[in-house]
Design a protein around this motif. Sequence first.
Motif, PDB file in Angstrom:
ATOM      1  N   PHE A 142       0.681  -1.192   0.088  1.00 41.59           N
ATOM      2  CA  PHE A 142       0.119  -0.096  -0.045  1.00 41.59           C
ATOM      3  C   PHE A 142       0.955   1.322  -0.131  1.00 41.59           C
ATOM      4  CE2 PHE A 142      -3.290  -2.679   1.722  1.00 41.59           C
ATOM      5  CZ  PHE A 142      -4.333  -2.679   0.752  1.00 41.59           C
ATOM      6  N   ARG A 143       2.216   1.101  -0.078  1.00 45.38           N
ATOM      7  CA  ARG A 143       2.935   2.247  -0.119  1.00 45.38           C
ATOM      8  C   ARG A 143       3.156   3.103   1.101  1.00 45.38           C
ATOM      9  NH1 ARG A 143       1.984   5.468  -3.911  1.00 45.38           N
ATOM     10  NH2 ARG A 143      -0.028   4.916  -4.569  1.00 45.38           N
ATOM     11  N   LEU A 144       2.981   2.480   2.170  1.00 45.17           N
ATOM     12  CA  LEU A 144       2.755   3.178   3.618  1.00 45.17           C
ATOM     13  C   LEU A 144       3.964   3.637   3.880  1.00 45.17           C
ATOM     14  CD1 LEU A 144       0.262   0.964   5.589  1.00 45.17           C
ATOM     15  CD2 LEU A 144      -0.118   3.129   4.080  1.00 45.17           C
ATOM     16  N   PRO A 145       4.175   4.784   4.753  1.00 45.64           N
ATOM     17  CA  PRO A 145       5.546   5.229   5.319  1.00 45.64           C
ATOM     18  C   PRO A 145       5.931   4.064   6.179  1.00 45.64           C
ATOM     19  CG  PRO A 145       3.923   7.038   5.492  1.00 45.64           C
ATOM     20  CD  PRO A 145       3.060   5.683   5.033  1.00 45.64           C
ATOM     21  N   ARG A 146       7.295   3.637   6.180  1.00 44.55           N
ATOM     22  CA  ARG A 146       8.081   2.702   6.921  1.00 44.55           C
ATOM     23  C   ARG A 146       9.193   3.547   7.598  1.00 44.55           C
ATOM     24  NH1 ARG A 146       9.990  -0.824   3.745  1.00 44.55           N
ATOM     25  NH2 ARG A 146      10.206  -2.545   4.997  1.00 44.55           N
ATOM     26  N   PRO A 147       9.240   4.028   8.795  1.00 46.01           N
ATOM     27  CA  PRO A 147      10.354   4.740   9.336  1.00 46.01           C
ATOM     28  C   PRO A 147      11.502   3.784   9.427  1.00 46.01           C
ATOM     29  CG  PRO A 147       8.275   5.303  10.369  1.00 46.01           C
ATOM     30  CD  PRO A 147       8.008   4.219   9.433  1.00 46.01           C
ATOM     31  N   PRO A 148      12.736   4.207   9.225  1.00 46.30           N
ATOM     32  CA  PRO A 148      13.712   3.354   9.555  1.00 46.30           C
ATOM     33  C   PRO A 148      13.917   3.394  11.109  1.00 46.30           C
ATOM     34  CG  PRO A 148      14.527   5.789   8.987  1.00 46.30           C
ATOM     35  CD  PRO A 148      12.975   5.555   8.636  1.00 46.30           C
ATOM     36  N   PRO A 149      15.052   2.509  11.567  1.00 48.03           N
ATOM     37  CA  PRO A 149      15.417   2.508  12.715  1.00 48.03           C
ATOM     38  C   PRO A 149      15.613   3.887  13.450  1.00 48.03           C
ATOM     39  CG  PRO A 149      16.282   0.567  11.673  1.00 48.03           C
ATOM     40  CD  PRO A 149      15.667   1.283  10.683  1.00 48.03           C
ATOM     41  N   PRO A 150      15.129   4.198  14.676  1.00 53.48           N
ATOM     42  CA  PRO A 150      15.457   5.511  14.935  1.00 53.48           C
ATOM     43  C   PRO A 150      16.823   6.018  15.255  1.00 53.48           C
ATOM     44  CG  PRO A 150      14.597   3.959  16.812  1.00 53.48           C
ATOM     45  CD  PRO A 150      14.542   3.481  15.790  1.00 53.48           C
ATOM     46  N   GLU A 151      17.252   7.072  14.875  1.00 56.35           N
ATOM     47  CA  GLU A 151      18.572   7.791  15.185  1.00 56.35           C
ATOM     48  C   GLU A 151      18.627   8.900  16.124  1.00 56.35           C
ATOM     49  OE1 GLU A 151      19.912   9.004  11.198  1.00 56.35           O
ATOM     50  OE2 GLU A 151      19.531   7.099  10.430  1.00 56.35           O
ATOM     51  N   MET A 152      19.541   9.299  16.855  1.00 57.74           N
ATOM     52  CA  MET A 152      19.745  10.464  17.822  1.00 57.74           C
ATOM     53  C   MET A 152      19.495  11.553  16.841  1.00 57.74           C
ATOM     54  SD  MET A 152      22.894  11.324  20.242  1.00 57.74           S
ATOM     55  CE  MET A 152      22.872   9.521  20.609  1.00 57.74           C
ATOM     56  N   PRO A 153      18.461  12.203  17.612  1.00 59.28           N
ATOM     57  CA  PRO A 153      18.390  13.691  16.906  1.00 59.28           C
ATOM     58  C   PRO A 153      19.214  14.603  16.807  1.00 59.28           C
ATOM     59  CG  PRO A 153      16.509  12.949  18.635  1.00 59.28           C
ATOM     60  CD  PRO A 153      17.583  11.918  18.917  1.00 59.28           C
ATOM     61  N   GLU A 154      19.366  15.558  15.878  1.00 52.36           N
ATOM     62  CA  GLU A 154      20.638  16.271  15.761  1.00 52.36           C
ATOM     63  C   GLU A 154      20.647  17.052  17.229  1.00 52.36           C
ATOM     64  OE1 GLU A 154      22.939  16.591  13.525  1.00 52.36           O
ATOM     65  OE2 GLU A 154      22.043  14.765  12.558  1.00 52.36           O
ATOM     66  N   SER A 155      19.517  17.649  17.571  1.00 54.51           N
ATOM     67  CA  SER A 155      19.431  18.576  18.684  1.00 54.51           C
ATOM     68  C   SER A 155      20.298  17.913  20.054  1.00 54.51           C
ATOM     69  CB  SER A 155      17.989  19.120  19.177  1.00 54.51           C
ATOM     70  OG  SER A 155      17.318  17.814  19.388  1.00 54.51           O
ATOM     71  N   LEU A 156      19.808  16.406  20.134  1.00 50.03           N
ATOM     72  CA  LEU A 156      20.652  15.727  21.263  1.00 50.03           C
ATOM     73  C   LEU A 156      22.004  15.560  21.027  1.00 50.03           C
ATOM     74  CD1 LEU A 156      19.772  14.233  23.961  1.00 50.03           C
ATOM     75  CD2 LEU A 156      19.277  12.449  22.542  1.00 50.03           C
ATOM     76  N   LYS A 157      22.426  15.440  19.756  1.00 57.10           N
ATOM     77  CA  LYS A 157      23.898  15.146  19.509  1.00 57.10           C
ATOM     78  C   LYS A 157      24.538  16.640  19.811  1.00 57.10           C
ATOM     79  CE  LYS A 157      23.405  12.038  15.416  1.00 57.10           C
ATOM     80  NZ  LYS A 157      23.428  12.002  14.199  1.00 57.10           N
ATOM     81  N   LYS A 158      23.820  17.493  19.414  1.00 57.26           N
ATOM     82  CA  LYS A 158      24.376  19.088  19.867  1.00 57.26           C
ATOM     83  C   LYS A 158      24.765  19.160  21.591  1.00 57.26           C
ATOM     84  CE  LYS A 158      23.111  21.135  15.541  1.00 57.26           C
ATOM     85  NZ  LYS A 158      22.144  22.404  15.097  1.00 57.26           N
ATOM     86  N   LYS A 159      23.382  18.617  22.163  1.00 63.14           N
ATOM     87  CA  LYS A 159      23.699  18.825  23.555  1.00 63.14           C
ATOM     88  C   LYS A 159      24.797  18.054  24.261  1.00 63.14           C
ATOM     89  CE  LYS A 159      18.744  19.952  24.342  1.00 63.14           C
ATOM     90  NZ  LYS A 159      17.662  19.287  25.083  1.00 63.14           N
ATOM     91  N   LEU A 160      25.137  16.664  23.623  1.00 58.36           N
ATOM     92  CA  LEU A 160      25.896  15.746  23.768  1.00 58.36           C
ATOM     93  C   LEU A 160      27.484  16.189  23.450  1.00 58.36           C
ATOM     94  CD1 LEU A 160      23.845  12.550  23.818  1.00 58.36           C
ATOM     95  CD2 LEU A 160      24.480  13.740  25.946  1.00 58.36           C
ATOM     96  N   GLY A 161      27.615  17.209  22.477  1.00 59.17           N
ATOM     97  CA  GLY A 161      28.644  17.301  22.061  1.00 59.17           C
ATOM     98  C   GLY A 161      29.336  16.463  21.074  1.00 59.17           C
ATOM     99  N   LEU A 162      28.516  15.683  20.205  1.00 62.76           N
ATOM    100  CA  LEU A 162      28.689  14.640  19.244  1.00 62.76           C
ATOM    101  C   LEU A 162      28.774  15.105  17.965  1.00 62.76           C
ATOM    102  CD1 LEU A 162      26.637  11.801  20.668  1.00 62.76           C
ATOM    103  CD2 LEU A 162      28.946  12.206  21.261  1.00 62.76           C
ATOM    104  N   THR A 163      28.408  16.573  17.869  1.00 64.19           N
ATOM    105  CA  THR A 163      28.627  17.091  16.496  1.00 64.19           C
ATOM    106  C   THR A 163      29.443  18.417  16.518  1.00 64.19           C
ATOM    107  OG1 THR A 163      26.803  18.410  16.784  1.00 64.19           O
ATOM    108  CG2 THR A 163      26.565  16.346  15.585  1.00 64.19           C
ATOM    109  N   GLU A 164      30.108  18.837  15.486  1.00 67.96           N
ATOM    110  CA  GLU A 164      31.001  19.924  15.378  1.00 67.96           C
ATOM    111  C   GLU A 164      30.225  21.159  15.236  1.00 67.96           C
ATOM    112  OE1 GLU A 164      34.189  19.376  12.807  1.00 67.96           O
ATOM    113  OE2 GLU A 164      34.684  17.618  13.842  1.00 67.96           O
TER     114      GLU A 164
END
Length: 358
Positions: free
Chosen positions: A336-358
């Motif tokens: 039926f061509r329904l949206p099938r979200p991939p396995p969850p990934e850490m949100p960008e906002s959380l990465k920034k809070k944890l210092g995981l992005t530059e």
Amino acid sequence: MFSSIAPLARLNPFYAPHFQLVQDGARKRAGPAEAPTTRRSLAAASAAEEYSCEYGSLKFYALCGVGGVLSCGLTHTAVVPLDLVKCRMQVDPQKYKSIFNGFSVTVKEDGVRGLAKGWAPTFIGYSMQGLCKFGFYEVFKILYGNMLGEENAYLWRTSLYLAASASAEFFADIALAPMEAAKVRIQTQPGYANTLREAVPKMFGEEGIWAFYKGVAPLWMRQIPYTMMKFACFERTVEALYKYVVPKPRSECTKGEQLVVTFVAGYIAGVFCAIVSHPADSVVSVLNKEKGSSASQVLMRLGFKGVWKGLFARIIMIGTLTALQWFIYDSVKVYFRLPRPPPPEMPESLKKKLGLTE
């Protein structure tokens, strides 16, 4: 019921948000620098991949319900012979001593057609259950996820799966209970009734409407832990398979390869489901056979050893069943061509809070 979900969630084997964040952070620091990737919203992905509807729309929920009807109704009906023998082993272990002996005795007494006893209430009941189980799971997963917010929904995703599946199964069992009661009467009481048409008026005449719902509490005892394990274990197993086993990202896998992962994760989840829910399943089988007994009385009479009777048959049945259910459900989403979200990934906002992005 829901008050018991929080401590259970904290004790579940997949719960370790802090540990996982530390691990993710260590991998980021140890590995080569990667450009941060921005997750596309499902609305944008919907347009790009030509989905038939929006994620979380009424059409999405309705088609998920259709997938649930097909996945549960068809699979449970297909294993009616095994289910019949399993139920008879639970209510009369002296006569039906093992799986093979149970099949032999059943065929000898009722013929090959006897193995299909109870197929009609099974198909109707589990179709209704599948509609509520899968449809409401998607509803509650999105509802609770929105309540938590993107970051907490990621950190507490296992607890989210547990809460959403428990909520969905609560309503699914109310839909299932009448047909489950009729099925067990047909399968375990020789001479009581051979068809659903015979069983329903007879049950109503003897005990009224209570005959169809007296097993709903044991059903909750059996099905809610089963469904919590089924959905949470499946979701986290899919995540682990793509992370550690599948040699390429999910986005690079074909639809067929993704469905193979779905089947494998479903079977793994099914084995755990069978073990978790088997004692309550034994109580349901005996309770629907007998008149005037309560769940606690049946449980005390069966004892620890008695509630595990027929476990091997249930593992085979539920493992295969769960794998096929997830495979059919995911296939319906693909069709039926329904949206099938991939396995969850850490949100960008959380990465920034944890210092995981530059």
